[in-house]
Each structure stands twice: as C-alpha cells, then as structure tokens.
Design a protein around this motif. Sequence first.
Motif, short mmCIF file in Angstrom:
data_model
loop_
_atom_site.label_atom_id
_atom_site.label_comp_id
_atom_site.label_asym_id
_atom_site.label_seq_id
_atom_site.Cartn_x
_atom_site.Cartn_y
_atom_site.Cartn_z
N VAL A 25 0.85 -1.20 0.00
CA VAL A 25 0.00 0.00 0.00
C VAL A 25 0.88 1.25 0.00
CG1 VAL A 25 -1.66 1.34 1.37
CG2 VAL A 25 -1.99 -1.13 1.06
N MET A 26 1.96 1.22 0.79
CA MET A 26 2.88 2.35 0.81
C MET A 26 3.46 2.61 -0.58
SD MET A 26 4.88 1.52 4.38
CE MET A 26 6.12 2.79 4.13
N GLY A 27 3.81 1.52 -1.28
CA GLY A 27 4.38 1.66 -2.62
C GLY A 27 3.37 2.19 -3.61
N VAL A 28 2.14 1.69 -3.55
CA VAL A 28 1.08 2.14 -4.45
C VAL A 28 0.80 3.63 -4.23
CG1 VAL A 28 -1.39 1.95 -4.97
CG2 VAL A 28 0.00 -0.11 -4.76
N LEU A 29 0.81 4.05 -2.97
CA LEU A 29 0.53 5.46 -2.64
C LEU A 29 1.71 6.38 -2.95
CD1 LEU A 29 -1.36 5.05 0.76
CD2 LEU A 29 -2.34 5.50 -1.51
N GLY A 30 2.86 5.78 -3.27
CA GLY A 30 4.03 6.58 -3.60
C GLY A 30 4.71 7.20 -2.39
N LEU A 31 4.47 6.64 -1.21
CA LEU A 31 5.14 7.15 -0.01
C LEU A 31 6.64 6.87 -0.10
CD1 LEU A 31 2.61 5.97 2.72
CD2 LEU A 31 2.73 8.19 1.59
N SER A 32 7.42 7.72 0.50
CA SER A 32 8.88 7.58 0.42
C SER A 32 9.37 6.50 1.39
CB SER A 32 9.55 8.92 0.74
OG SER A 32 10.95 8.78 0.73
N LEU A 33 10.16 5.59 0.89
CA LEU A 33 10.81 4.57 1.71
C LEU A 33 12.20 4.32 1.13
CD1 LEU A 33 10.46 2.64 4.13
CD2 LEU A 33 9.68 0.91 2.52
N PRO A 34 13.19 5.06 1.63
CA PRO A 34 14.54 4.93 1.07
C PRO A 34 15.18 3.58 1.40
CG PRO A 34 14.55 6.40 2.98
CD PRO A 34 13.11 6.04 2.71
N GLY A 35 16.06 3.14 0.52
CA GLY A 35 16.83 1.92 0.76
C GLY A 35 16.07 0.62 0.59
N VAL A 36 15.01 0.63 -0.21
CA VAL A 36 14.20 -0.58 -0.37
C VAL A 36 15.01 -1.72 -0.99
CG1 VAL A 36 12.23 -1.57 -1.61
CG2 VAL A 36 12.00 0.61 -0.47
N GLU A 37 15.77 -1.44 -2.04
CA GLU A 37 16.56 -2.50 -2.69
C GLU A 37 17.62 -3.05 -1.75
OE1 GLU A 37 15.86 -4.04 -5.50
OE2 GLU A 37 14.11 -2.75 -5.69
N VAL A 38 18.21 -2.17 -0.94
CA VAL A 38 19.18 -2.63 0.05
C VAL A 38 18.48 -3.52 1.08
CG1 VAL A 38 20.69 -1.87 1.94
CG2 VAL A 38 20.74 -0.67 -0.25
N GLY A 39 17.28 -3.14 1.50
CA GLY A 39 16.52 -3.95 2.44
C GLY A 39 16.17 -5.31 1.89
N ILE A 40 15.83 -5.37 0.60
CA ILE A 40 15.50 -6.66 -0.03
C ILE A 40 16.75 -7.55 -0.07
CG2 ILE A 40 14.89 -7.74 -2.24
CD1 ILE A 40 12.96 -5.33 -2.65
N ALA A 41 17.89 -6.96 -0.44
CA ALA A 41 19.14 -7.73 -0.47
C ALA A 41 19.52 -8.20 0.93
CB ALA A 41 20.25 -6.88 -1.08
N LEU A 42 19.36 -7.32 1.91
CA LEU A 42 19.68 -7.70 3.29
C LEU A 42 18.76 -8.80 3.80
CD1 LEU A 42 20.44 -4.25 5.00
CD2 LEU A 42 22.04 -6.15 4.60
N SER A 43 17.54 -8.86 3.29
CA SER A 43 16.63 -9.92 3.73
C SER A 43 17.20 -11.29 3.38
CB SER A 43 15.23 -9.72 3.13
OG SER A 43 15.21 -9.96 1.73
N ALA A 44 17.73 -11.43 2.17
CA ALA A 44 18.33 -12.71 1.79
C ALA A 44 19.60 -12.97 2.60
CB ALA A 44 18.65 -12.71 0.29
N LEU A 45 20.41 -11.94 2.80
CA LEU A 45 21.65 -12.09 3.55
C LEU A 45 21.38 -12.50 5.00
CD1 LEU A 45 24.69 -11.79 4.00
CD2 LEU A 45 24.36 -9.33 4.19
#
Length: 199
Positions: free
Chosen positions: A82-102
């Motif tokens: 929902v945050m993404g659809v609304l365009g709310l700012s969330l910096p570092g998403v790709e880093v967070g996704i990579a860290l999830s696997a790590l």
Amino acid sequence: MPYQTLRTLLLLLLMGLPAAAMAHVGLGDLSGGFRTGFLHPVSGLDHVIAMVAVGIWGAQLGRPAIWMLPVTFPLVMTVGGVMGVLGLSLPGVEVGIALSALVLGAMIAFALRPPLWLAGVIVALFAICHGYAHGAELPESANPLTFAVGFVLATGLLHACGIALGVLYQWRAGRYALRFGGTAIALGGVYFLNLAIAG
C-alpha cells in the motif's frame, strides 16, 4: 509432519487454480492484475530466495514459528505494498531486499534461534521492503486489489516451498543440507547487496 506440509502446499496450490483459470484474455484489469501480481514475486531471484528462506527458517525454528513467520510476512507485506502504491517515500528498499536474503540466509546457515518476537520483527521489517517494491512497480493498467491477491498468493506458495524444504531439519543430513542452503542464500544476498549499492 512432512505429509502435513505437503498437504498444505497442495491445498494452497489448488486454492490458486480458480483464480488462475480466470486469468485469461478478456477479463481486462482482473486478468492483468492477478496474473501480473502472481508472477511478480517469482520473476526476481532476490524475492524468491528471501520468500523461501522465510519458510525454511520458520520450519527450522519449529512451532509456532513454522506458521507464524510465513503468515506475518504476507500480512505485513501488504502494508508495504500500500505504501508503494501510494508513492510514499521509503529509502533503501533495494538494500533492504538484499539484506533480507543475507540475514535470513545467515539465520538458517548458523541455525540461530532468537526469541519468537524478534524473529517476527526481523521478518516484518523485510516484508515492508518486499511489499513496497511490489506496490511501487504496480502497472498502471493493473487492478491493485487483484494484483495484491496475486503477489500475496505467490508469496505464500514460496513460503510453503520453504517450509517443505525446512522439514529436512528433522534429520541430521537434512540439517547440514539446510545450513549449506542458508549459506547459498546469504551469498545471494551479498551479491544483490552489491548490485543495490552499485545501482
């Protein structure tokens, strides 16, 4: 235990068939939304390994984590969506996704057993990042509701696959195999983290 897991996986798959059967040309946004949402989580290896890792880690931790972590992830992921659809700012998403696997891979590789509440918080934080990425990439032509149903269902199936693999933890050889798999997931996280930082 393995039979219950396989039965649950089959049930989830069968539950998705009616919606998948409806996803054909002629249903407009319903078709594009569900199909696109369902395929989105499985189209990126960074998402796939993290989703499977949640299921493996939950199975490795045992009850109640075996169901709590795979249920927490998609529920919280919808908030991120929902945050993404609304365009709310969330910096570092790709880093967070990579860290999830790590991080999740390391938890599996080292067979770490934090308190249940902490495991839930870790999974929830990563779920926000994955959900945000799905929501932010929602195609304009897609129906947001059917898109969300698609990506939540696909995520649940990936978690179920992880749980099925995690059942191997009951046997000594399976524990070694899972720790090796966790190491591979963590190394995948390192690779995706390098890409996220470089990009």
